[in-house]
Design an enzyme around this catalytic site. Structure first.
Site, PDB file in Angstrom:
ATOM      1  N   ARG A 156      -2.699  11.161   5.686  1.00 10.24           N
ATOM      2  CA  ARG A 156      -2.554   9.618   6.255  1.00 10.24           C
ATOM      3  C   ARG A 156      -2.131   8.761   5.093  1.00 10.24           C
ATOM      4  NH1 ARG A 156      -6.576   5.810   5.342  1.00 10.24           N
ATOM      5  NH2 ARG A 156      -7.992   7.175   4.195  1.00 10.24           N
ATOM      6  N   HIS A 186      -7.597  11.750  -2.612  1.00 11.46           N
ATOM      7  CA  HIS A 186      -7.390  10.377  -2.991  1.00 11.46           C
ATOM      8  C   HIS A 186      -7.127  10.466  -4.357  1.00 11.46           C
ATOM      9  CE1 HIS A 186      -7.497   6.035  -3.900  1.00 11.46           C
ATOM     10  NE2 HIS A 186      -7.520   5.625  -2.742  1.00 11.46           N
ATOM     11  N   PHE A 246       0.908  -1.204  -0.139  1.00  9.24           N
ATOM     12  CA  PHE A 246      -0.042   0.102  -0.129  1.00  9.24           C
ATOM     13  C   PHE A 246       1.026   1.115   0.018  1.00  9.24           C
ATOM     14  CE2 PHE A 246      -4.193  -0.722  -0.178  1.00  9.24           C
ATOM     15  CZ  PHE A 246      -4.891   0.555   0.084  1.00  9.24           C
TER      16      PHE A 246
END
Lengths: 242, 583, 117
Positions: free
Chosen positions: B391, B233, B117
């Protein structure tokens, strides 16, 4: 442009539901939900309906589109020539406009005990082992988004309100089939009751309308077979412990 | 007004709220737990998270590395004591979920699988195909059903907290089906109401993400921390804004500009890695803020792909093959085909950065406690802070579990040390009066849709990926104006049964408060860090701004902005290096 | 006040979509199959009452009405069998289960037809 014919109902002003027509822009990438949002924003802020994710995973926006249960976020305007009739999900009482009372389903879901009843205690350190093949055995039944399109499609549920229904049974079956679970007997009373699987006559509509390809009809028939085998085993060979 | 007595009232029934409820029910079966949510639990936006949840589990990984990745990913704005706690608890929580039956994807030998990730040096993201959030939510919801002490209040919209004698004593909520208000007298309250991405027009967030939980705490005097840090995102669908998981890139998908170039290598994330063999923490597996910012620059250079929904870049997954896509990214394929008419097996998919997550939120300490005794917060609505200025993907699903449980334990401890002190009835009556006034208002000049449209435009134009002093100044002024005009809003629907005109008006009020906190905090932070980028202050300034912003409610005016130092323990602020060179 | 409205159910659901009509056709076949079973029981009774009664029964079977009803029954029974065989994999997800049903049907049919003729 295209037209929506939406079933309205406000208990404070209506004795019974009535249709209301709205003209909305036609865009070939729009879904019925986009059209409803346009209505609420630009034409009639009093229209009430549930929605959230707009990606067919939250299960909020189930409704009848031209008589078929659909997720409004996945019913494309381009697939509906002519006036599009939008009604609340069938077989549930109407609270207000396109919002239904889903208490019955929520209660039935809890009744099938849809949680892990471990066959063995959890390992002291680490996870239960579960091979990809074991995961595959129950995976599809775990995909249910609780949208209740299956309840709207099922004529048995429409005629027999006590019937547990496709999604609840499929979720009970999901846990029965999980290799970590040992709760089949505990769920039996609900699943193998008359209002459980035995009210199902395998119409199969539930699986046809399910947007997640859960195949609740398959789950129900599998539970029928499993609970029948269990019953015979318990009565003919009671000394055999599962 | 009908009163409901509870020991703990939890607002929000997503991952964090459900985890807190279960923790309380397990700790003490005699506790009365009121789980209050404006939607049925399975509709919570946790269901939309796709990629996975991070936790150290494999032998080649270490807690130390998860710590470093998270702190660096957060551009050193994370409180390191909190991150330390978080990464230690992470594997335990993910295992607990597995013990509750979560269908984690598996390796051939039966152990849980992990995937790469963004921003993570090692593979530590546990996943359930590409519907991890969905499976986590349903596992938690179904598990919660076995505890009779958890009483659910589905489709109750909390409007205000009850605060008396400087303590939180419960809340007031509208029962949506009848329009009647109820008061919840509780000894402790946990807010788990989620983020506020719907203040932006292009977002992965569902309709319900309107910052109501944040506004509840904010109006009760608790500061909102680090609100300026809004995560984009990189891969949202241009048509709907909905999410294509980072796992697309974790599995090997690449990002191309209109010339077919993997442009990330031009922005410090090179060298280009081999196709289909991603290297962790570089190129397409760089952190979200850097990847989104790279797109912005490409757009300015004219290298973006033009689609009928605006500019985009291309996410190319063709080389993954149909089998891998069907097995690991089935939802992604379904969504691309349905909403874009593009099959990722045969064509690259147009994507663009969209608002996804709020690093900021209700100011809590490491134990999930707010500055108001008796009030706790967990999940996206809270800011501990573990995520700092940016994040890392797959940290937030774990965050729900770790801090959902922590909030429960803190509430338990608080109740052990404090006697119940119910608020006077007049407080609840006043709250009802405020709703009545809104419902019965006549002669109004504003509508929900009108004000909301202006808010969305302002946020998109002035509070996007790159901001400037002038733009933020304009946004602050505009949002202040919208706040005043909100008081002249009149509803079209003045009936009681499931009135969504009223609900949207209240949600708009929450978003306006949160948006004002965002732009005021952004205007005050004269540096660039993580997801907050300023064209007029392009450098990070640790001397002045290695601090959290705190936006405090000032009734009738703009929030006051204060600061608190970041807790630094063992990782001194360094350079965030996502080039392959250091690997 | 909340006052949910319950929409009445009528038998119009059968006509709402072709799948419901197909389902009712499948279920309706039981009338013909049941009727045929009764006819066979009647035949047995006639057989027990001697050669005259038996001949009368065979004459009845050869009448045009009877032939028509038999063809209809055969059609319904075939429809029923085909739909059920195709659904079997849902209840028993084993490899080739539907094919096995068809194969067994074929074998039994051959045996019965050979015995009859």
């Amino acid at each position: 442009m295209t037209q929506l014919e939406v079933l309205r109902y406000n208990p404070e002003t209506d004795q019974e539901p009535r249709f209301q027509r709205y003209e909305v822009p036609f865009r070939d990438d729009w879904v019925v939900l986009d059209a409803l949002n346009h209505v609420k924003e630009a034409l009639d802020p009093t229209l009430s309906y549930r929605w959230s994710c707009h990606m067919a995973v939250c299960g909020s926006c189930g409704m009848m589109v031209n008589g078929e249960p659909k997720l409004a976020c996945k019913a494309f305007l381009r697939d509906y020539p002519g006036v599009i009739r939008v009604e609340p999900l069938r077989h549930f009482p109407i609270e207000r406009d396109l919002v239904t009372v889903i208490d019955d389903f929520v209660a039935k879901l809890a009744r099938v005990k849809p949680w892990l009843m471990p066959k063995e205690p959890a390992p002291a350190a680490g996870e239960y082992q579960q091979t990809p093949a074991q995961l595959k055995r129950y995976k599809q039944f775990s995909m249910c988004i609780n949208c209740m399109l299956c309840y709207a499609a099922c004529p048995e549920y429409g005629l027999i309100p006590e019937y547990l229904g496709p999604a609840a049974i499929a979720l009970g079956h999901r846990w029965n089939r999980d290799s970590r679970d040992g709760g089949r007997e505990a769920r039996q009373q609900e699943l193998a009751a008359k209002e459980g699987v035995w009210d199902c006559t395998f119409v199969g509509a539930c699986s046809e309308v399910c947007p997640e390809h859960v195949d609740p009809a398959a789950a129900i028939q599998q539970v029928k077979i499993e609970s029948t085998v269990d019953w015979y085993q318990a009565h003919l060979m009671p000394w055999l412990k599962k | 007004m009908e009163s409901i007595l509870a020991d703990v009232a939890i607002v929000g029934a997503g991952g964090a709220g459900l985890r807190a409820a279960i923790a309380l029910a397990q700790a003490d079966p005699a506790l009365r737990i009121a789980l209050v949510s404006k939607v049925y639990p399975m509709r919570s936006h946790t269901c939309a998270a796709e990629g996975g949840a991070a936790g150290v589990i494999k032998p080649d990984d270490s807690l130390e590395q998860h710590f470093d990745d998270t702190v660096g990913g957060g551009d050193w704005l994370s409180d390191q004591d909190a991150v330390d706690y978080f990464i230690r608890e992470a594997p335990k929580e993910l295992l607990q979920l597995e013990h509750w039956g979560c269908p984690w994807s598996r390796a051939a030998d039966g152990s849980v699988a992990v995937r790469p990730f963004g921003g993570m040096k090692k593979q530590r993201t546990w996943f359930a195909a590409d519907k991890s959030g969905f499976h986590i939510l349903h596992t938690l919801f179904q598990t919660s059903l076995q505890f009779p002490s958890i009483e659910r209040f589905d489709e109750y919209y909390a409007t205000e907290l009850l605060v008396a004698d400087g303590r939180c004593a419960g809340l007031v909520a509208i029962e949506m089906r009848s329009g009647q208000m109820r008061r919840f007298d509780a000894r402790a309250v946990i807010i788990a109401g989620g983020g506020a991405g719907r203040m932006f027009p292009f977002t992965t967030n569902g309709a319900i993400k309107t910052g109501d939980g944040m506004a509840l705490a904010y109006r009760a005097g608790v500061a909102l921390k680090d609100m300026e840090f809004v995560q984009y995102h990189p891969t949202g669908l241009p048509s709907t804004g909905t999410l294509l998981t980072e796992a697309c890139r974790g599995e090997g998908g690449v990002l191309l500009n209109r010339n077919g170039r993997r442009f990330l290598q031009d922005y410090g994330m090179g060298p280009e890695t081999p196709l289909g063999r991603p290297v962790l923490k570089t190129m397409e597996l760089g952190p979200r803020d850097r990847v989104s910012q790279a797109f912005w620059h490409e757009q300015k250079k004219g290298n973006a792909v033009s689609t009928r929904w605006g500019d985009a870049m291309l996410l190319d997954m063709r080389h993954l093959g149909e089998k891998t896509i069907n097995e690991r990214l089935p939802l992604v394929r379904d969504m691309s085909i349905s909403y874009m008419g593009v099959d990722p097996v045969t064509d690259p998919v147009p994507v663009r950065p969209v608002v996804h997550y709020m690093m900021g939120g209700i100011d809590t300490d490491i134990s999930a406690a707010t500055s108001l005794p008796g009030l706790y917060a967990a999940g996206e609505c809270a800011c501990v802070s573990i995520n700092g200025a940016n994040r890392l993907g797959s940290n937030s699903l774990t965050e729900l579990l770790v801090f959902g449980r922590r909030a429960a334990l803190s509430a338990l401890e608080y109740m052990g040390n404090n006697k119940p002190a119910p608020a006077p009835a007049s407080l609840a009556e006043d709250a009802r009066g405020r709703i009545r006034e809104l419902m019965q208002r006549t002669g109004g000049t504003e509508t929900v849709a009108g004000l909301r449209k202006e808010m969305l435009r302002t946020m998109e134009e002035h509070a996007g990926i790159y901001r400037s002093g002038d733009g933020l100044g304009a946004a602050c002024a505009k949002l202040g104006e919208l706040r005043r005009r909100y008081r002249r809003l009149e509803l079209h629907d003045k009936t009681n049964v499931y009135n969504t005109d009223l609900l949207q008006a209240l949600e708009l009020g929450s978003m306006l408060d949160c948006a004002e906190a965002v732009v005021q905090s952004a205007a005050a932070r004269k540096e660039s860090r993580g997801a907050h980028q300023r064209l007029d202050f392009p450098q990070r300034d640790d001397r002045s701004f290695l601090r959290h912003s705190l936006a405090s409610y000032d009734a009738g005016g703009a929030p006051r902005i204060g600061y608190r130092d970041v807790v630094i323990t063992r990782s001194q602020p360094g350079v965030r290096d996502y080039s392959g060179a250091h690997a | 006040m909340s006052k949910p409205y319950v929409r009445p159910i009528t038998s119009e659901w059968i006509f709402r979509h072709p799948r419901y009509l197909r389902y009712m056709a499948r279920e309706f076949s039981c009338l013909f199959i049941g009727g045929w079973t009764v006819l066979m029981v009647w035949g047995l009774k006639q057989l027990s009452e001697g050669p005259l009664a038996w001949q009368a029964f065979l004459e009845l079977l050869r009448s045009p009405a009877s032939i028509a009803l038999h063809l209809l029954t055969l059609a319904f029974a075939t429809y029923h069998s085909i739909t059920w065989f195709n659904l079997t994999p849902k209840a028993l997800p084993l490899p080739f289960i539907a094919a096995a049903h068809y194969a067994l049907w074929g074998v039994v049919s051959v045996i019965v037809l050979r015995a009859a003729f």
